[in-house]
Design a protein around this motif. Structure first.
Motif, short mmCIF file in Angstrom:
data_model
loop_
_atom_site.label_atom_id
_atom_site.label_comp_id
_atom_site.label_asym_id
_atom_site.label_seq_id
_atom_site.Cartn_x
_atom_site.Cartn_y
_atom_site.Cartn_z
N ASP A 30 0.85 -1.18 0.00
CA ASP A 30 0.00 0.00 0.00
C ASP A 30 0.89 1.24 0.00
O ASP A 30 2.09 1.14 -0.26
N GLN A 32 2.03 2.98 2.44
CA GLN A 32 2.98 3.06 3.54
C GLN A 32 4.11 2.05 3.44
O GLN A 32 5.25 2.34 3.79
N VAL A 58 9.78 0.22 3.60
CA VAL A 58 8.99 1.33 4.14
C VAL A 58 9.03 2.44 3.11
O VAL A 58 10.10 2.88 2.70
N ASP A 60 7.84 5.61 3.26
CA ASP A 60 7.96 6.99 3.72
C ASP A 60 9.40 7.48 3.47
O ASP A 60 10.35 6.90 4.00
N SER A 125 0.15 -3.53 11.64
CA SER A 125 0.55 -2.24 12.18
C SER A 125 2.07 -2.21 12.20
O SER A 125 2.72 -3.19 12.54
N THR A 127 5.37 0.22 13.41
CA THR A 127 5.86 1.38 14.16
C THR A 127 7.38 1.39 14.11
O THR A 127 8.03 0.34 14.19
N TYR A 135 7.42 6.87 13.44
CA TYR A 135 6.58 6.53 12.30
C TYR A 135 5.59 5.45 12.72
O TYR A 135 5.94 4.52 13.45
N ALA A 137 2.13 3.20 10.93
CA ALA A 137 1.27 2.93 9.79
C ALA A 137 0.43 1.70 10.07
O ALA A 137 0.84 0.82 10.83
N GLU A 138 -0.75 1.66 9.46
CA GLU A 138 -1.62 0.49 9.56
C GLU A 138 -2.19 0.22 8.19
O GLU A 138 -2.31 1.13 7.35
N GLY A 139 -2.54 -1.03 7.95
CA GLY A 139 -3.13 -1.37 6.66
C GLY A 139 -3.66 -2.78 6.65
O GLY A 139 -3.68 -3.49 7.66
#
Length: 146
Positions: A30, A32, A58, A60, A125, A127, A135, A137-139
């Protein structure tokens, strides 16, 4: 003879089901993160971990210098659970010298207890803490068994 054949077929079917559920994989892609995880659990009582491996990117840009691309092995799997259709994997990467003290924690929760399936969905999740910029993120994650 007929009873013997029924018992033999039942044993073969049970052996196939136990073997099929021993290798599990999960993946996500996705905005993230993109990752794949594969784990093998023994089919006997206790479902002990046979192996684990994975890779994570990652997306980002602020995290790119530290966690742009990571490869995971069994020592990174800090928590795991596979039972009756439910799967939990927690991957912890303390990074070592190349992350300047930052750590990564990836948790995957998938499936529904009591409803085993060849393909199932869940959430993740992610972290990253301890670096210059935390940072989270979840998805959604897709999982299955081989």
């Amino acid at each position: 003879m007929r009873l013997g054949m029924i018992v033999f077929v039942g044993l073969l079917a049970g052996a196939g089901a136990a073997h099929a559920d021993s290798r599990l994989f999960c993946s996500a892609d996705d905005a993230q993160a993109r990752f794949t995880l594969e784990s093998g659990f023994a089919s006997d009582a206790g479902h002990r971990l046979n192996h684990f491996r994975g890779a994570l990117i990652v997306k980002d840009p602020a995290q790119a210098p530290t966690f742009a691309k990571r490869v995971f092995e069994s020592q990174h799997l800090s928590n795991h659970w596979s039972r009756d259709g439910e799967l939990l994997l927690e991957v912890f990467d303390d990074g070592g010298d190349d992350t300047e003290g930052a750590t990564l924690d990836l948790v995957v929760v998938a499936g529904v207890r009591g409803k085993p399936a060849a393909n199932f969905r869940g959430t993740y999740s992610l972290t990253i803490e301890g670096g210059s910029k935390p940072y989270a993120a979840e998805g959604k994650v897709s999982c299955g068994s081989k």
